[in-house]
Design a protein around this motif. Structure first.
Motif, PDB file in Angstrom:
ATOM      1  N   ALA A 140       0.871  -1.368   0.020  1.00 34.68           N
ATOM      2  CA  ALA A 140      -0.153  -0.007  -0.110  1.00 34.68           C
ATOM      3  C   ALA A 140       1.044   1.165  -0.171  1.00 34.68           C
ATOM      4  N   SER A 141       0.408   2.221  -0.276  1.00 38.17           N
ATOM      5  CA  SER A 141       1.030   3.724  -0.322  1.00 38.17           C
ATOM      6  C   SER A 141       0.061   4.698   0.498  1.00 38.17           C
ATOM      7  N   LEU A 142       0.923   5.572   1.151  1.00 38.01           N
ATOM      8  CA  LEU A 142       0.308   6.768   1.788  1.00 38.01           C
ATOM      9  C   LEU A 142       0.689   7.975   1.228  1.00 38.01           C
ATOM     10  N   ARG A 143      -0.109   8.924   0.614  1.00 38.07           N
ATOM     11  CA  ARG A 143       0.261   9.996  -0.061  1.00 38.07           C
ATOM     12  C   ARG A 143      -0.525  11.208   0.501  1.00 38.07           C
ATOM     13  N   LYS A 144       0.478  12.223   0.628  1.00 30.77           N
ATOM     14  CA  LYS A 144      -0.317  13.430   1.125  1.00 30.77           C
ATOM     15  C   LYS A 144      -1.087  14.268  -0.079  1.00 30.77           C
ATOM     16  N   THR A 145      -2.306  14.807   0.077  1.00 29.16           N
ATOM     17  CA  THR A 145      -2.996  15.246  -0.901  1.00 29.16           C
ATOM     18  C   THR A 145      -3.698  16.161  -0.282  1.00 29.16           C
ATOM     19  N   LEU A 146      -4.350  17.062  -1.400  1.00 30.04           N
ATOM     20  CA  LEU A 146      -5.288  18.450  -0.850  1.00 30.04           C
ATOM     21  C   LEU A 146      -6.381  18.098   0.201  1.00 30.04           C
ATOM     22  N   ARG A 147      -6.759  16.958  -0.037  1.00 29.99           N
ATOM     23  CA  ARG A 147      -7.890  16.444   0.819  1.00 29.99           C
ATOM     24  C   ARG A 147      -7.413  15.800   2.056  1.00 29.99           C
ATOM     25  N   GLY A 148      -6.094  15.500   2.008  1.00 28.28           N
ATOM     26  CA  GLY A 148      -5.767  14.783   3.445  1.00 28.28           C
ATOM     27  C   GLY A 148      -4.742  13.822   3.054  1.00 28.28           C
ATOM     28  N   TYR A 149      -4.420  12.827   3.992  1.00 30.37           N
ATOM     29  CA  TYR A 149      -3.673  11.598   3.633  1.00 30.37           C
ATOM     30  C   TYR A 149      -4.241  10.474   3.006  1.00 30.37           C
ATOM     31  N   LEU A 150      -3.971  10.036   1.812  1.00 30.05           N
ATOM     32  CA  LEU A 150      -4.815   9.317   0.776  1.00 30.05           C
ATOM     33  C   LEU A 150      -4.168   7.763   0.831  1.00 30.05           C
ATOM     34  N   LEU A 151      -4.565   6.844   1.570  1.00 34.34           N
ATOM     35  CA  LEU A 151      -4.174   5.284   1.715  1.00 34.34           C
ATOM     36  C   LEU A 151      -4.742   4.672   0.714  1.00 34.34           C
ATOM     37  N   LYS A 152      -3.639   4.328  -0.172  1.00 37.00           N
ATOM     38  CA  LYS A 152      -4.130   3.503  -1.427  1.00 37.00           C
ATOM     39  C   LYS A 152      -3.583   1.812  -1.499  1.00 37.00           C
ATOM     40  N   ASP A 153      -4.374   1.018  -1.810  1.00 41.03           N
ATOM     41  CA  ASP A 153      -4.027  -0.353  -1.911  1.00 41.03           C
ATOM     42  C   ASP A 153      -3.461  -0.721  -3.114  1.00 41.03           C
ATOM     43  N   LEU A 154      -2.054  -1.185  -3.306  1.00 36.68           N
ATOM     44  CA  LEU A 154      -1.505  -1.350  -4.397  1.00 36.68           C
ATOM     45  C   LEU A 154      -1.627  -2.801  -5.061  1.00 36.68           C
ATOM     46  N   ASP A 155      -2.935  -3.025  -5.283  1.00 35.60           N
ATOM     47  CA  ASP A 155      -3.401  -4.492  -5.722  1.00 35.60           C
ATOM     48  C   ASP A 155      -2.595  -5.440  -5.107  1.00 35.60           C
ATOM     49  N   SER A 156      -2.562  -5.493  -3.585  1.00 37.48           N
ATOM     50  CA  SER A 156      -1.931  -6.333  -2.849  1.00 37.48           C
ATOM     51  C   SER A 156      -2.865  -7.866  -2.910  1.00 37.48           C
ATOM     52  N   HIS A 157      -2.227  -8.996  -2.565  1.00 36.80           N
ATOM     53  CA  HIS A 157      -2.652 -10.075  -2.662  1.00 36.80           C
ATOM     54  C   HIS A 157      -3.974 -10.399  -1.524  1.00 36.80           C
ATOM     55  N   ASN A 158      -3.549  -9.748  -0.329  1.00 47.29           N
ATOM     56  CA  ASN A 158      -4.658  -9.987   0.922  1.00 47.29           C
ATOM     57  C   ASN A 158      -5.427  -8.740   1.076  1.00 47.29           C
ATOM     58  N   GLY A 159      -5.057  -7.760   0.397  1.00 46.38           N
ATOM     59  CA  GLY A 159      -5.924  -6.694   0.662  1.00 46.38           C
ATOM     60  C   GLY A 159      -5.479  -5.632   1.680  1.00 46.38           C
ATOM     61  N   THR A 160      -6.145  -4.444   1.929  1.00 45.24           N
ATOM     62  CA  THR A 160      -5.748  -3.636   2.877  1.00 45.24           C
ATOM     63  C   THR A 160      -6.853  -3.167   3.522  1.00 45.24           C
ATOM     64  N   TYR A 161      -7.236  -2.971   4.907  1.00 50.95           N
ATOM     65  CA  TYR A 161      -8.218  -2.619   5.530  1.00 50.95           C
ATOM     66  C   TYR A 161      -8.034  -1.518   6.611  1.00 50.95           C
ATOM     67  N   VAL A 162      -8.922  -0.749   6.349  1.00 44.07           N
ATOM     68  CA  VAL A 162      -9.350   0.356   7.363  1.00 44.07           C
ATOM     69  C   VAL A 162     -10.663   0.233   8.446  1.00 44.07           C
ATOM     70  N   ASN A 163     -10.303   0.298   9.566  1.00 41.28           N
ATOM     71  CA  ASN A 163     -11.479   0.051  10.684  1.00 41.28           C
ATOM     72  C   ASN A 163     -12.237  -1.205  10.194  1.00 41.28           C
ATOM     73  N   GLY A 164     -11.525  -2.263   9.978  1.00 38.95           N
ATOM     74  CA  GLY A 164     -12.168  -3.477   9.605  1.00 38.95           C
ATOM     75  C   GLY A 164     -13.024  -3.556   8.159  1.00 38.95           C
ATOM     76  N   SER A 165     -13.055  -2.767   7.226  1.00 39.88           N
ATOM     77  CA  SER A 165     -13.434  -2.606   6.092  1.00 39.88           C
ATOM     78  C   SER A 165     -12.335  -2.658   4.911  1.00 39.88           C
ATOM     79  N   GLN A 166     -12.212  -3.379   3.889  1.00 42.91           N
ATOM     80  CA  GLN A 166     -11.276  -3.467   2.632  1.00 42.91           C
ATOM     81  C   GLN A 166     -11.638  -2.306   2.129  1.00 42.91           C
ATOM     82  N   ILE A 167     -10.448  -1.800   1.679  1.00 38.97           N
ATOM     83  CA  ILE A 167     -10.442  -0.527   0.736  1.00 38.97           C
ATOM     84  C   ILE A 167      -9.515  -0.720  -0.222  1.00 38.97           C
TER      85      ILE A 167
END
Length: 550
Positions: free
Chosen positions: A45-72
């Motif tokens: 995953a990557s974390l990038r600072k944007t105008l809207r805030g810090y954007l967490l992005k899943d980089l097509d990972s095998h097992n996924g990325t989850y925020v507060n229990g939900s896959q994103i």
């Protein structure tokens, strides 16, 4: 400053300050936040600072990325959000409020207009951001307390100029981020970015170029003219004087009148190319200049300003990120292809060594070295008669099932699958990575293989059942890539290997035989029976042989 609190499965917690514009989270050693867990993808995953805030992005990972229990796929993080990456838990901490205090009624009015303007994600056309800026300008012009003179100068005018500049930057960043998701080809993406630059900066000519093998070599990536009829087959016109200042002094260059600028006196290229105004900014990779963006104007009435340079500098930072991401994507693509091929034959440890211990493009090799290793051979008893009774397809299915189960066991005990030799398997414990318990793990693998085979035989027809023989020996070997430049295999060779093979041949069905050095390492861990000295083929002296009972 925002930070990440990372807690791994072993209970250790580490804190990382977010000091870069973008960070990579993953298992690869070059990741900004390294999580040594095989359930985590190399670039997860990557974390990038944007105008809207810090954007967490899943980089097509095998097992996924989850925020507060939900896959994103993408998610703007809030203070206290809990991110799950594999078995690691990451807590995002950012206590700085985003809201800006309104200092006076004029700024409050401006903010009200901006709130009514469409947000970046809601824009319907490429010009909406610029139209938004004009609405703010209209609101300012309608202020009854603001005289024409005050609008042209003073703090009010300065604030409006800053607002217009900010909208231009926002517009270009929006364009670049949108094209990042819609233009897959790297060269096309750079061309689209240059188109966006020309929309907000009035230039006659411009180019994006990367440095070649030497600082004086430029490789053009995009060449653009304001008037399409002046295109000359992508030819890049470079002022070597300006280029030297940007590359060697690592500084941006702005000149409003290049022909009268004392810094460029004697520079023939400026006169030949009729450069009236020019600006050039470096493209960075950390502290290294990797290329430049340069714009020219040939019109006396069109001079670049400091605001134009600031805007181009902001864009160059985005372009540098695009280039770095493209290089990373290409590296990931090549590594994925290499890993997919290698994982068919090698354990994950060997795959990592080959990929990270050598340069695949240059053909560098894992040099052969001497090691103490334990070698395991297994072979199917009376396989030839069995293969004669079955069709080739049936033999293939049976062998694939058997090999898959046995290989999983070898990897389970951190062994290396050296090769399949017909219906035989050769595995190595101790290469490429030596461990003190290599003999123990080899014996445990052999016992597990025998047990698993028994379970497999219970599930198939009686006429297809078979037994295996196993031989294990420990000693000094030569391990590394061996072969010709066109075909290399990671393997081990030496008398230790030959003895292990001879022990397997000597064994009875479902019997595990081990040599003297293996016995001395594991004699207190397993039930072992001494068979005695045996003369092995190719050996001048008999050797002591032992059987592992369990």
């Amino acid at each position: 400053m925002a930070e990440l609190s990372v807690r791994t499965i072993d209970g250790k917690t580490s804190t990382y300050l977010i000091e870069k514009g973008e960070i990579i989270i993953g298992r690869a050693p070059e990741s900004d936040i390294l999580i040594p867990d095989y359930t985590v993808s190399r670039t997860h995953a990557s974390l990038r600072k944007t105008l809207r805030g810090y954007l967490l992005k899943d980089l097509d990972s095998h097992n996924g990325t989850y925020v507060n229990g939900s896959q994103i796929k993408e998610h703007i993080l809030e203070h206290g959000d809990e991110v799950k990456v594999g078995t690691a838990t990451i807590v995002f901490l950012d206590k700085v409020p985003r809201a800006r205090l309104v200092e006076d009624s004029a700024e409050q009015k401006e903010e009200e207009v901006l709130r009514k303007a469409p947000r970046v994600g809601e824009l319907d056309s490429q010009q909406d951001l610029l139209i938004s800026a004009r609405r703010v300008a209209t609101a300012r012009a309608g202020d009854s307390e603001t005289t024409p003179e005050r609008r042209r100068s003073g703090p009010e005018h300065a604030r409006f100029v800053d607002l217009e500049k900010s909208n231009k930057i926002l517009y270009v960043l929006y364009q670049i981020s949108r094209k990042l998701n819609t233009v897959p080809d790297f060269d096309q993406l750079l061309s689209a970015i240059m188109d966006s630059i020309f929309e907000v900066i009035d230039a006659d000519y411009g180019f994006v170029a990367l440095l070649g093998k030497s600082p004086d070599e430029l490789v053009p990536k995009v060449v653009k003219y304001r008037i399409s009829s002046k295109k000359s087959g992508g030819e890049m016109k470079v002022s070597r004087t300006i280029l030297n200042r940007v590359v060697h002094e690592k500084a941006s260059v702005l000149t409003s009148d290049a022909m009268e600028d004392s810094r460029f006196q004697g520079a023939k290229s400026i006169f030949v190319q009729n450069i009236r105004s020019a600006m050039s900014v470096p493209l960075w990779r950390k502290n290294e200049v990797i290329g430049i963006i340069q714009l020219h104007s040939s019109r006396l009435t069109n001079k670049f300003t400091r605001a134009d340079l600031d805007l181009l500098t902001t864009i160059s930072n985005q372009v540098a990120m695009v280039i770095e991401q493209a290089e990373l994507n290409e590296k990931i693509r090549r590594e994925t292809i290499a890993r997919t091929r290698l994982e068919r034959f090698h354990s994950p440890e060997v795959v990592d060594l080959i990929i990270h211990g050598e340069d695949l493009e240059s053909g560098a090799l894992v040099a052969p070295t001497e090691k103490i290793a334990t070698i395991l051979f297994s072979d199917i008893v009376s396989f030839t008669p069995l293969s004669e009774r079955l069709s080739p397809g049936e033999v293939s299915l049976l062998l694939n099932h058997y090999f898959r189960e046995m290989t999983d066991i070898i990897f389970k005990y951190n062994g290396t699958l050296d090769k399949y030799i017909g219906d035989a398997i050769m595995a190595v414990f101790g290469a490429p990575i030596e461990r003190e318990d290599d003999p123990e793990r080899a014996v445990r693998a052999a016992l597990d293989m025998r047990k698993t085979l028994s379970q497999i035989m219970e599930e198939i027809e009686p006429d297809r059942r078979f037994s295996i023989r196993l031989g294990i020996n420990t000693g000094r070997v030569v391990a590394g890539n061996l072969g010709s430049p066109k075909r290399m295999d990671y393997t081990v060779i030496g008398d230790t290997v030959n003895t292990a093979s001879r022990l397997e041949t000597l064994a009875e069905p479902n019997q595990i035989l081990i040599g003297e050095k293996t016995y001395r390492s594991v004699k207190n861990m397993f039930r072992i029976r001494q068979i005695g000295e045996k003369k092995l083929k190719g050996k001048s002296k008999p050797i002591k042989v032992y059987e592992v009972l369990g």
